[in-house]
Design a protein around this motif. Structure first.
Motif, PDB file in Angstrom:
ATOM      1  N   TYR A  11       0.831  -1.201   0.000  1.00  0.00           N
ATOM      2  CA  TYR A  11       0.000   0.000   0.000  1.00  0.00           C
ATOM      3  C   TYR A  11       0.870   1.258   0.000  1.00  0.00           C
ATOM      4  CZ  TYR A  11      -3.180   3.628   1.630  1.00  0.00           C
ATOM      5  OH  TYR A  11      -3.890   4.798   1.760  1.00  0.00           O
ATOM      6  N   ALA A  12       1.991   1.194   0.718  1.00  0.00           N
ATOM      7  CA  ALA A  12       2.902   2.343   0.768  1.00  0.00           C
ATOM      8  C   ALA A  12       3.433   2.684  -0.618  1.00  0.00           C
ATOM      9  CB  ALA A  12       4.057   2.054   1.727  1.00  0.00           C
ATOM     10  N   LEU A  13       3.622   1.677  -1.461  1.00  0.00           N
ATOM     11  CA  LEU A  13       4.064   1.918  -2.843  1.00  0.00           C
ATOM     12  C   LEU A  13       2.914   2.437  -3.694  1.00  0.00           C
ATOM     13  CD1 LEU A  13       6.238  -1.268  -3.548  1.00  0.00           C
ATOM     14  CD2 LEU A  13       6.963   0.940  -2.623  1.00  0.00           C
ATOM     15  N   GLU A  14       1.746   1.839  -3.503  1.00  0.00           N
ATOM     16  CA  GLU A  14       0.596   2.231  -4.317  1.00  0.00           C
ATOM     17  C   GLU A  14       0.236   3.693  -4.106  1.00  0.00           C
ATOM     18  OE1 GLU A  14      -3.690   0.271  -5.550  1.00  0.00           O
ATOM     19  OE2 GLU A  14      -2.920  -0.067  -3.518  1.00  0.00           O
ATOM     20  N   ASP A  19       0.455   2.317 -12.577  1.00  0.00           N
ATOM     21  CA  ASP A  19       0.441   0.862 -12.577  1.00  0.00           C
ATOM     22  C   ASP A  19       1.662   0.262 -13.262  1.00  0.00           C
ATOM     23  OD1 ASP A  19      -1.921   0.955 -11.215  1.00  0.00           O
ATOM     24  OD2 ASP A  19      -3.178   0.180 -12.835  1.00  0.00           O
ATOM     25  N   ASP A  20       2.157   0.904 -14.300  1.00  0.00           N
ATOM     26  CA  ASP A  20       3.353   0.373 -14.977  1.00  0.00           C
ATOM     27  C   ASP A  20       4.538   0.344 -14.016  1.00  0.00           C
ATOM     28  OD1 ASP A  20       2.010  -0.043 -17.334  1.00  0.00           O
ATOM     29  OD2 ASP A  20       2.683   1.816 -18.273  1.00  0.00           O
ATOM     30  N   GLN A  28       6.584  -3.080 -12.609  1.00  0.00           N
ATOM     31  CA  GLN A  28       8.033  -3.254 -12.661  1.00  0.00           C
ATOM     32  C   GLN A  28       8.603  -3.556 -11.287  1.00  0.00           C
ATOM     33  OE1 GLN A  28       8.802   0.565 -15.002  1.00  0.00           O
ATOM     34  NE2 GLN A  28      10.367  -0.758 -15.854  1.00  0.00           N
ATOM     35  N   VAL A  29       8.203  -2.765 -10.304  1.00  0.00           N
ATOM     36  CA  VAL A  29       8.783  -2.870  -8.961  1.00  0.00           C
ATOM     37  C   VAL A  29       8.355  -4.155  -8.257  1.00  0.00           C
ATOM     38  CG1 VAL A  29       8.794  -1.800  -6.671  1.00  0.00           C
ATOM     39  CG2 VAL A  29       9.069  -0.376  -8.712  1.00  0.00           C
TER      40      VAL A  29
END
Length: 294
Positions: free
Chosen positions: A267-270, A276-277, A281-282
């Motif tokens: 969630y911290a990344l989102e 979304d791309d 990748q990550v």
């Protein structure tokens, strides 16, 4: 969140991104007696931790494996790290056996500055090690120690990446920070280093190193979570470089030694809202390419 909440959230995230799973390159599986000592150190809030740090996933090994699988993790590591001499070779024997009976685990190995480091690293590579772990803070050694020259030479020549905790978070050490790593890279410029925790808290300085050395990448371990943002916030001025290095950033969680739910790591990344791309990748594609997991 509960495990059930995490499973629901992570399933929906994977479905939205159309991913077969998550690859987590920063997870810890190690001999039980070693892991329990690590947990005891976190419980004591020792000087390398410096704050209260509850372990969310303090369970038996088989339960921890099931937890990751239930979360949709399809590849992970068994990061181990010695804190003294004559420990690394034994840890490498354990991780080789663990990987042999754990299909999703990338065969992981480690090292320490000692006279026979080159020989056991050579043996680990011959046995199929796919990623190495170095922890400058816990090991309390300079990564440029001459005893590590044969190790770095072999890792450079083989192209095997090393996940290296070299930033000064959560507490600085005598040899942490970008300076010692820059010395190593000047001598071994083709090394593939994955800077753990994005180099926290010296984010900008480690991003500068990545500008100069194409083999330098990062893992996202604990960065942007509420826990880390409270003390070591990632600078907004560097958001642009997260896009620039989108092919060199890999998801990591620090499971099981995290003081919050696994889902919060994703969630911290989102909530960075980098698209979304970038998340594909990550969370999967970069690691799948690096470790040929496609």
């Amino acid at each position: 969140m509960t495990d059930a909440d995490d499973i629901t959230y992570l399933t929906r995230l994977r479905e939205r991104l159309d991913l077969p799973g998550i690859i987590d390159i920063h997870t810890h599986f190690m001999p039980d007696q070693v892991l329990r000592k690590v947990w005891a150190y976190f419980d004591s809030a020792g000087p390398l931790v410096g704050r209260e740090w509850p372990i969310t996933y303090r369970t038996d090994e088989m339960v921890r494996l099931k937890t990751l699988r239930d979360f949709g993790v399809r590849g992970f590591t068994s990061l181990v790290y010695p804190h003294k001499p004559d420990m690394a070779a034994w840890l490498n024997e354990w991780t080789a056996e663990f990987a042999a009976h754990t299909p999703e685990c990338l065969h992981t190995a480690t090292f320490y500055p000692e006279h026979h480091a080159g020989s056991y690293v050579e043996a680990a590579i011959a046995a199929g090690a796919r990623v190495f772990k170095a922890h400058i803070q816990v090991g309390h050694y300079h990564p440029g120690d001459p005893l590590l020259n044969p190790v770095w030479e072999q890792l450079q020549d083989s192209g095997i990446p090393t996940v290296i905790h070299c930033g000064s978070g959560p507490a600085p050490g005598d040899f942490t920070g970008p300076g010692p790593i820059a010395e190593v890279l000047r001598r071994f410029p083709r090394l593939r280093l994955i800077i753990a925790h994005m180099g926290m808290p010296e984010y900008s300085e480690f991003l500068d190193l990545a500008q100069d050395y194409p083999g330098v990448g990062f893992d996202t371990t604990m960065v942007w979570t509420d826990f880390s943002e409270a003390d070591c916030p990632f600078p907004d001025t560097e958001r642009g470089r997260l896009r620039y290095f989108s092919d060199r950033i890999l998801f990591g969680s620090d499971f099981p030694n995290i003081p919050y739910s696994y889902g919060h790591s994703l969630y911290a990344l989102e909530r960075l809202e980098l698209g979304d791309d970038w998340l594909r990748q990550v969370c999967y594609e970069n690691a799948a390419r690096m470790f040929d997991l496609s």
